[in-house]
Scaffold this motif. Sequence first.
Motif, PDB file in Angstrom:
ATOM      1  N   VAL A  30       0.832  -1.219  -0.028  1.00 40.83           N
ATOM      2  CA  VAL A  30      -0.014  -0.123   0.102  1.00 40.83           C
ATOM      3  C   VAL A  30       0.972   1.160  -0.025  1.00 40.83           C
ATOM      4  N   SER A  31       1.880   1.293   0.950  1.00 41.92           N
ATOM      5  CA  SER A  31       2.750   2.495   1.013  1.00 41.92           C
ATOM      6  C   SER A  31       3.544   2.554  -0.339  1.00 41.92           C
ATOM      7  N   LEU A  32       3.822   1.284  -0.891  1.00 39.06           N
ATOM      8  CA  LEU A  32       4.700   1.424  -2.152  1.00 39.06           C
ATOM      9  C   LEU A  32       3.949   2.064  -3.232  1.00 39.06           C
ATOM     10  N   ALA A  33       2.553   1.597  -3.291  1.00 38.85           N
ATOM     11  CA  ALA A  33       1.458   2.213  -4.526  1.00 38.85           C
ATOM     12  C   ALA A  33       1.461   3.557  -4.240  1.00 38.85           C
ATOM     13  N   LEU A  34       1.409   4.114  -2.750  1.00 39.13           N
ATOM     14  CA  LEU A  34       1.174   5.532  -2.722  1.00 39.13           C
ATOM     15  C   LEU A  34       2.376   6.181  -3.233  1.00 39.13           C
ATOM     16  N   ARG A  35       3.701   5.725  -2.868  1.00 43.07           N
ATOM     17  CA  ARG A  35       4.818   6.227  -3.243  1.00 43.07           C
ATOM     18  C   ARG A  35       5.287   6.383  -4.610  1.00 43.07           C
ATOM     19  N   TYR A  36       4.849   5.366  -5.300  1.00 40.78           N
ATOM     20  CA  TYR A  36       4.864   5.218  -6.746  1.00 40.78           C
ATOM     21  C   TYR A  36       3.611   5.586  -7.466  1.00 40.78           C
ATOM     22  N   ARG A  37       3.000   6.214  -6.908  1.00 41.71           N
ATOM     23  CA  ARG A  37       1.428   6.403  -7.752  1.00 41.71           C
ATOM     24  C   ARG A  37       1.637   7.024  -8.925  1.00 41.71           C
ATOM     25  N   TRP A  38       2.404   8.111  -9.179  1.00 38.78           N
ATOM     26  CA  TRP A  38       2.425   8.806 -10.405  1.00 38.78           C
ATOM     27  C   TRP A  38       3.217   7.664 -11.397  1.00 38.78           C
ATOM     28  N   TRP A  39       4.143   6.970 -11.006  1.00 42.69           N
ATOM     29  CA  TRP A  39       4.844   5.958 -12.125  1.00 42.69           C
ATOM     30  C   TRP A  39       3.614   4.937 -12.687  1.00 42.69           C
ATOM     31  N   LEU A  40       2.844   4.828 -11.453  1.00 42.82           N
ATOM     32  CA  LEU A  40       1.601   3.639 -12.024  1.00 42.82           C
ATOM     33  C   LEU A  40       0.540   4.168 -12.798  1.00 42.82           C
ATOM     34  N   VAL A  41       0.273   5.717 -12.517  1.00 40.03           N
ATOM     35  CA  VAL A  41      -0.712   6.316 -13.541  1.00 40.03           C
ATOM     36  C   VAL A  41      -0.122   6.416 -14.862  1.00 40.03           C
ATOM     37  N   ALA A 465      -8.843  -1.847 -24.136  1.00 41.25           N
ATOM     38  CA  ALA A 465      -8.242  -1.019 -23.399  1.00 41.25           C
ATOM     39  C   ALA A 465      -8.093  -1.643 -21.962  1.00 41.25           C
ATOM     40  N   GLY A 466      -8.672  -2.465 -21.246  1.00 40.32           N
ATOM     41  CA  GLY A 466      -8.512  -3.020 -20.130  1.00 40.32           C
ATOM     42  C   GLY A 466      -7.374  -3.955 -19.983  1.00 40.32           C
ATOM     43  N   ALA A 467      -7.034  -4.714 -21.130  1.00 37.09           N
ATOM     44  CA  ALA A 467      -6.001  -5.694 -21.130  1.00 37.09           C
ATOM     45  C   ALA A 467      -4.616  -4.701 -21.421  1.00 37.09           C
ATOM     46  N   GLY A 468      -4.663  -3.616 -21.984  1.00 39.94           N
ATOM     47  CA  GLY A 468      -3.486  -2.774 -22.089  1.00 39.94           C
ATOM     48  C   GLY A 468      -3.109  -1.837 -20.723  1.00 39.94           C
ATOM     49  N   CYS A 469      -4.302  -1.552 -20.375  1.00 49.29           N
ATOM     50  CA  CYS A 469      -3.890  -0.686 -19.077  1.00 49.29           C
ATOM     51  C   CYS A 469      -3.558  -1.835 -17.853  1.00 49.29           C
ATOM     52  N   LEU A 470      -4.108  -2.895 -17.726  1.00 51.34           N
ATOM     53  CA  LEU A 470      -3.492  -3.907 -16.799  1.00 51.34           C
ATOM     54  C   LEU A 470      -2.129  -4.306 -17.324  1.00 51.34           C
ATOM     55  N   PHE A 471      -1.637  -4.439 -18.382  1.00 47.91           N
ATOM     56  CA  PHE A 471      -0.490  -4.556 -18.495  1.00 47.91           C
ATOM     57  C   PHE A 471       0.580  -3.677 -18.148  1.00 47.91           C
ATOM     58  N   GLY A 472       0.178  -2.345 -18.618  1.00 56.96           N
ATOM     59  CA  GLY A 472       1.035  -1.120 -18.219  1.00 56.96           C
ATOM     60  C   GLY A 472       1.257  -1.149 -16.726  1.00 56.96           C
ATOM     61  N   LEU A 473       0.001  -1.141 -15.968  1.00 56.97           N
ATOM     62  CA  LEU A 473       0.183  -1.337 -14.554  1.00 56.97           C
ATOM     63  C   LEU A 473       1.034  -2.499 -13.727  1.00 56.97           C
ATOM     64  N   ALA A 474       0.787  -3.624 -14.451  1.00 55.71           N
ATOM     65  CA  ALA A 474       1.478  -4.645 -14.057  1.00 55.71           C
ATOM     66  C   ALA A 474       3.057  -4.430 -14.203  1.00 55.71           C
ATOM     67  N   LEU A 475       3.394  -3.960 -15.555  1.00 62.77           N
ATOM     68  CA  LEU A 475       4.705  -3.749 -15.777  1.00 62.77           C
ATOM     69  C   LEU A 475       5.367  -2.665 -14.757  1.00 62.77           C
ATOM     70  N   VAL A 476       4.822  -1.622 -14.601  1.00 55.73           N
ATOM     71  CA  VAL A 476       5.233  -0.658 -13.607  1.00 55.73           C
ATOM     72  C   VAL A 476       5.353  -1.066 -11.989  1.00 55.73           C
ATOM     73  N   GLY A 477       4.093  -1.762 -11.872  1.00 46.27           N
ATOM     74  CA  GLY A 477       4.154  -2.178 -10.395  1.00 46.27           C
ATOM     75  C   GLY A 477       5.289  -3.367 -10.222  1.00 46.27           C
ATOM     76  N   ALA A 478       5.653  -4.132 -11.256  1.00 48.87           N
ATOM     77  CA  ALA A 478       6.756  -5.144 -10.977  1.00 48.87           C
ATOM     78  C   ALA A 478       8.101  -4.393 -11.069  1.00 48.87           C
ATOM     79  N   ILE A 479       8.317  -3.227 -11.637  1.00 48.68           N
ATOM     80  CA  ILE A 479       9.476  -2.570 -11.552  1.00 48.68           C
ATOM     81  C   ILE A 479       9.627  -1.881 -10.304  1.00 48.68           C
ATOM     82  N   CYS A 480       8.591  -1.303  -9.798  1.00 47.84           N
ATOM     83  CA  CYS A 480       8.448  -0.871  -8.421  1.00 47.84           C
ATOM     84  C   CYS A 480       8.773  -1.660  -7.207  1.00 47.84           C
ATOM     85  N   VAL A 481       8.115  -2.987  -7.427  1.00 48.39           N
ATOM     86  CA  VAL A 481       8.567  -3.835  -6.325  1.00 48.39           C
ATOM     87  C   VAL A 481      10.020  -4.309  -6.419  1.00 48.39           C
TER      88      VAL A 481
END
Length: 606
Positions: A30-41, A465-481
């Motif tokens: 949760v804190s990780l998502a808040l810290r990298y929220r702009w990356w996820l956006v 659009a949903g598949a692309g959005c999920l792919f982008g979020l998953a990729l950025v999330g993996a990088i943040c983790v």
Amino acid sequence: MPRELEFHASKLPGHTDANEETVLKPVNFVSLALRYRWWLVVGGACGLMLGYLGYLQSGPEYEATAQILVSRKNTVPLREEQRTLGDWGERSEHIALIMSPMIANQAVEIGQLQKLPTFQGSTDVVEDILTDLKVKRSSGQDQSYMNVLGLTYASRYPADARAVVSAMIKAYEKYLAETRSEKSNEAMVQAQKSHDEVLVKLRAKEQEYHTFRATAPLQWKAPVGGTSPDGQSTTNVHQDRVLAAEEQRKLNLLRQAEVQSRISALEAALARKEPRDVLEVLIRRYLQQDGSGFENQRQQDISIFENRLLPLILEEKRLLRDYGADHPDVKLNRQSMATALDFYRRQGIRLPEERVANGETTLEPQDFISLYVSSLKQEIAERQGRDRELDKIVQKESAEARGVAIFQAKDETLNSELSRLRDLWGQLANQINQVDIEKDGSGYTLRQIAPVKDELSIKKLLKFAGAGCLFGLALVGAICVLREVRDTRLNTLAELRHVLEQPLLGSITRFAALGQRRPDLARVHPALRYLHAPHSMEAENYRSLRSAINVVCDSSEQKIIQVSSPEPGDGKTTTVANLALAAAQSGKKVLLIDADLRRPMLHTLF
């Protein structure tokens, strides 16, 4: 601004021995998502753009829809338990049938769907149709008579989508009509076949029963196939005779016991020389009992002697006593006695000797008692003879009855089989009639209640659009983790607690150095919160830390405390100054030494 600090009674982190393993800090997503929220956006937006580009590359999609009404036919007013033809399952099975390869194959043949542009180059047209076809029930339930089903098919060509939906509706309508006809014909053939087989067996069994009746030594109470009032069709004559003879033996035995008791009573009374009046009363009572009417005809004939002659004798004695021998009533009574005596002579009954006086018939005063006793003995002899005859009848008829019982058992078996076959034949006849009535009133009918129409589908766009959005979020999330896992810095108290293996003494919350100040302490630095705000949360934190350090120092007798940190500006000076104030306030003597020889700061606080 001092940072939030944590104090441990151990060495500082960051220095490990060679044999110690590095402890990984936990990941707070949760804190990780808040810290990298702009990356996820940014990652989600990029994914949306990629999905939209993929949708434009694959092309638009059109959906053809139609609605059909599948209703259960019920033109015959029969109850549900009386129906012969079933409805082939629940209404929910319509969806499974429409989505089956059987209906899809018929649709391909009816609409020549393999020639459509959508299926050019397809290796399996049926599989492609079932993949994109959707059937949903929009109204009705499993137990409803009517169900509204919606058919939807998606394709790049709107005309092809409409053609597939129309062909599927026609194919299912044809299936319902053919299935209803096949079901009716199959049920009729099976019912007629069973009916004919049972009828042949019934006729053969009836002929066998007629032949048996012509040779069986039985008497029937009812016609063939009928039922007698007592529920039996035959009777064993010999058994009935045995039962009747046994009943007569029982009555005869009871009568013998009764007569013998009377003889014994009268003989005992005569032996005791009872008065004549007592004997007359006893005989009259016996005569009244015999008048109850339960004896057979022979007993009635014998009891005439007791009921007619003895009363006349008693009446004669009374008249002679009251009026004398010349009275007309005495003469009339003697004529009646003569008639009765003549009757018993003709019956062969032995009577006491008569005496004749003055030309008139009369009896001795005591002869009527002897006469009554004699008649009772005669009756006993007769009933004993009847017992012997009844014994002979019982023995003979019992032997005959055992032989007839075999034929009677066979008769009951044949009757039972005939009844079963007649019932089964009647049921099959009713079933044939019901099938004939229901053949046009069973099954289901299909009616198209909405025309086939097509419209541009946005589902495909949403999917891309949903598949692309999920792919982008998953990729950025993996990088943040990955970055968080590889980062060895300690940023929060939770991370520090997880890494250190020593007990926690206390923590100081973050506060602003430029806070409120006491007027009387204008020259003291505002960072000394213990003086300016002794009731604040920060002051309470320093008091808690002081109490924890006192416990540790008292147990180990330590008097020197060193405060340090790995980086400058961590708040060492602020913390040690406030801690020294808290310790001094508790009554301890405190010596505060600034060991930073390069940039000392304690003199600026005080």
